[in-house]
Design a protein around this motif. Structure first.
Motif, short mmCIF file in Angstrom:
data_model
loop_
_atom_site.label_atom_id
_atom_site.label_comp_id
_atom_site.label_asym_id
_atom_site.label_seq_id
_atom_site.Cartn_x
_atom_site.Cartn_y
_atom_site.Cartn_z
N HIS A 204 1.06 -1.20 0.11
CA HIS A 204 0.05 0.51 -0.37
C HIS A 204 1.26 1.39 -0.64
N PRO A 205 2.20 1.31 -1.03
CA PRO A 205 2.79 2.31 -0.79
C PRO A 205 1.56 3.47 -1.34
N GLY A 206 2.78 4.68 -0.19
CA GLY A 206 2.66 5.84 -0.73
C GLY A 206 3.53 7.15 -0.58
N PRO A 207 3.60 7.80 0.07
CA PRO A 207 4.62 8.93 -0.82
C PRO A 207 5.92 9.09 -0.27
N ASN A 208 5.76 8.08 1.68
CA ASN A 208 6.91 8.30 2.15
C ASN A 208 7.07 6.96 2.04
N ARG A 209 9.29 6.83 1.67
CA ARG A 209 9.91 5.32 1.16
C ARG A 209 10.25 5.14 2.50
N TRP A 210 9.11 4.53 3.46
CA TRP A 210 9.57 3.92 5.11
C TRP A 210 11.26 3.44 4.98
N ILE A 211 10.98 2.66 4.20
CA ILE A 211 12.86 1.98 4.37
C ILE A 211 13.69 2.67 2.60
N PRO A 212 13.83 3.97 2.61
CA PRO A 212 14.61 3.52 1.09
C PRO A 212 15.59 3.02 0.50
N ASP A 213 15.89 2.54 -0.46
CA ASP A 213 16.86 1.61 -1.15
C ASP A 213 18.45 1.78 -0.37
N GLY A 214 18.93 0.78 -0.37
CA GLY A 214 20.22 0.93 0.09
C GLY A 214 20.88 1.36 1.32
N ALA A 215 22.13 1.85 1.14
CA ALA A 215 22.89 2.11 2.73
C ALA A 215 21.86 3.00 4.16
N PRO A 216 21.13 4.15 2.92
CA PRO A 216 20.02 5.17 4.17
C PRO A 216 18.83 3.87 4.23
N GLY A 217 18.70 2.76 4.45
CA GLY A 217 17.01 1.81 4.64
C GLY A 217 18.60 1.57 4.87
N ARG A 218 19.50 0.90 4.94
CA ARG A 218 20.01 0.21 6.20
C ARG A 218 19.85 1.08 7.70
N ARG A 219 20.63 2.61 7.47
CA ARG A 219 20.76 3.45 8.27
C ARG A 219 19.28 3.39 9.31
N ALA A 220 18.52 3.02 8.23
CA ALA A 220 16.76 3.32 9.03
C ALA A 220 16.07 2.56 9.80
N ARG A 221 16.40 1.14 9.03
CA ARG A 221 16.37 -0.10 10.26
C ARG A 221 17.48 -0.24 11.05
N PHE A 222 18.47 0.08 11.48
CA PHE A 222 19.53 0.28 12.22
C PHE A 222 18.64 1.09 13.57
N LEU A 223 18.40 1.84 12.74
CA LEU A 223 18.17 2.92 14.17
C LEU A 223 15.88 3.02 14.69
N ASP A 224 15.79 2.83 13.52
CA ASP A 224 14.15 1.55 14.35
C ASP A 224 14.90 0.98 15.07
N ARG A 225 15.70 -0.69 15.05
CA ARG A 225 15.73 -1.03 16.10
C ARG A 225 15.85 -0.40 17.09
N PHE A 226 17.38 0.32 17.02
CA PHE A 226 17.56 1.28 17.98
C PHE A 226 16.93 1.48 18.57
N PHE A 227 15.66 2.58 18.55
CA PHE A 227 14.69 2.77 19.25
C PHE A 227 13.64 2.11 19.96
N ASP A 228 13.53 0.95 19.23
CA ASP A 228 12.86 0.27 19.67
C ASP A 228 13.27 -0.26 20.79
N LEU A 229 14.23 -1.09 20.23
CA LEU A 229 15.07 -2.53 21.36
C LEU A 229 15.41 -1.13 22.36
N HIS A 230 16.40 -0.36 22.31
CA HIS A 230 17.32 0.27 23.70
C HIS A 230 15.85 2.16 24.01
N VAL A 231 15.76 2.51 23.51
CA VAL A 231 14.74 3.52 23.78
C VAL A 231 13.50 3.33 24.21
#
Ligand SMILES: N[C@@H](CCC(=O)N[C@@H](CS)C(=O)NCC(=O)O)C(=O)O
Length: 218
Positions: free
Chosen positions: A77-104
């Motif tokens: 159901h894609p919309g205007p936002n790219r929640w996990i961009p391609d490549g390195a920025p997407g991997r960074r978004a994924r990593f920070l998602d884990r950081f916020f969920d697990l550690h914050v």
């Protein structure tokens, strides 16, 4: 077929997914999990083994866990936002998602849940450790967050969906404080984002139920 979304406006993980749904303008049926809707709770329990929410049902497919729900939304159901961009920025978004969920979020929840435990079942050692780890998480974010405006830089991503509710509530449990100006400014930018502000406002009536007592701000 209409997406059915089960959650509660004061729930941090519900807000994480609502931010993605609202920011994309994705139509869905909001199935509120509250005492007035016992049927919604029954349906949640049929799909989510621990009765945890949010839950998304898409054409018979039931998904729980906020991150894969947002991944599913991006894929189907894609919309205007790219929640996990391609490549390195997407991997960074994924990593920070884990950081916020697990550690914050994870450390923030420990003192909150401990307050709800029955007498004799409290865990002061675990609570103190979680509070200390929250400060370690803040310190890490203070030195590793991007210059903004958002978690990985310019695009608003999955990482920001996770950051908004986790930093919102964590600051109520252990204040970020002026000694972490970068993180405090990021939290303030998140709360000023119109979609995040909507999530905060919809949770506002439930603040008296915050187990540790909600501060008179935000
Ligand atoms: N890892 C899950 C966590 C979900 C979660 O902890 N949800 C809370 C509400 S914010 C919940 O269901 N609490 C009720 C319970 O654990 O019984 C996710 O990302 O969705």
């Amino acid at each position: 077929m209409t997406l059915r979304f089960f959650g509660h406006p004061f729930s941090s993980y519900t807000q994480k997914v609502l931010i993605a749904l609202w920011a994309d303008g994705t139509p869905f049926e909001y199935r509120m999990l509250d005492p007035d809707h016992p049927d919604n709770m029954e349906e949640l329990k049929r799909h989510s083994p621990f009765g945890q929410f949010p839950l998304l049902i898409d054409d018979g497919e039931a998904l729980f866990e906020s991150t894969p729900i947002i991944e599913h939304l991006q894929a189907h159901h894609p919309g205007p936002n790219r929640w996990i961009p391609d490549g390195a920025p997407g991997r960074r978004a994924r990593f920070l998602d884990r950081f916020f969920d697990l550690h914050v979020m994870g450390n923030m929840q420990v003192p909150v849940i401990d307050r709800l435990r029955p007498e004799g079942a409290h865990d002061p050692f675990g609570v103190a450790k979680a509070r200390a780890h929250l400060h370690l998480a803040y310190d890490w974010l203070e030195t590793h967050l991007s210059d903004g405006p958002w978690a990985i830089g310019e695009p608003f991503t999955l990482a920001d969906c996770a950051a908004a509710p986790s930093l919102f509530y964590a600051d109520w449990v252990e204040e970020i404080g002026p000694e972490r100006p970068r993180l405090a400014a990021y939290r303030a930018r998140l709360l000023a984002h119109p979609i995040v502000s909507r999530a905060v406002d919809e949770g506002r009536p439930y603040r008296p139920f915050f187990p540790l007592g909600a501060p008179d701000r935000d």
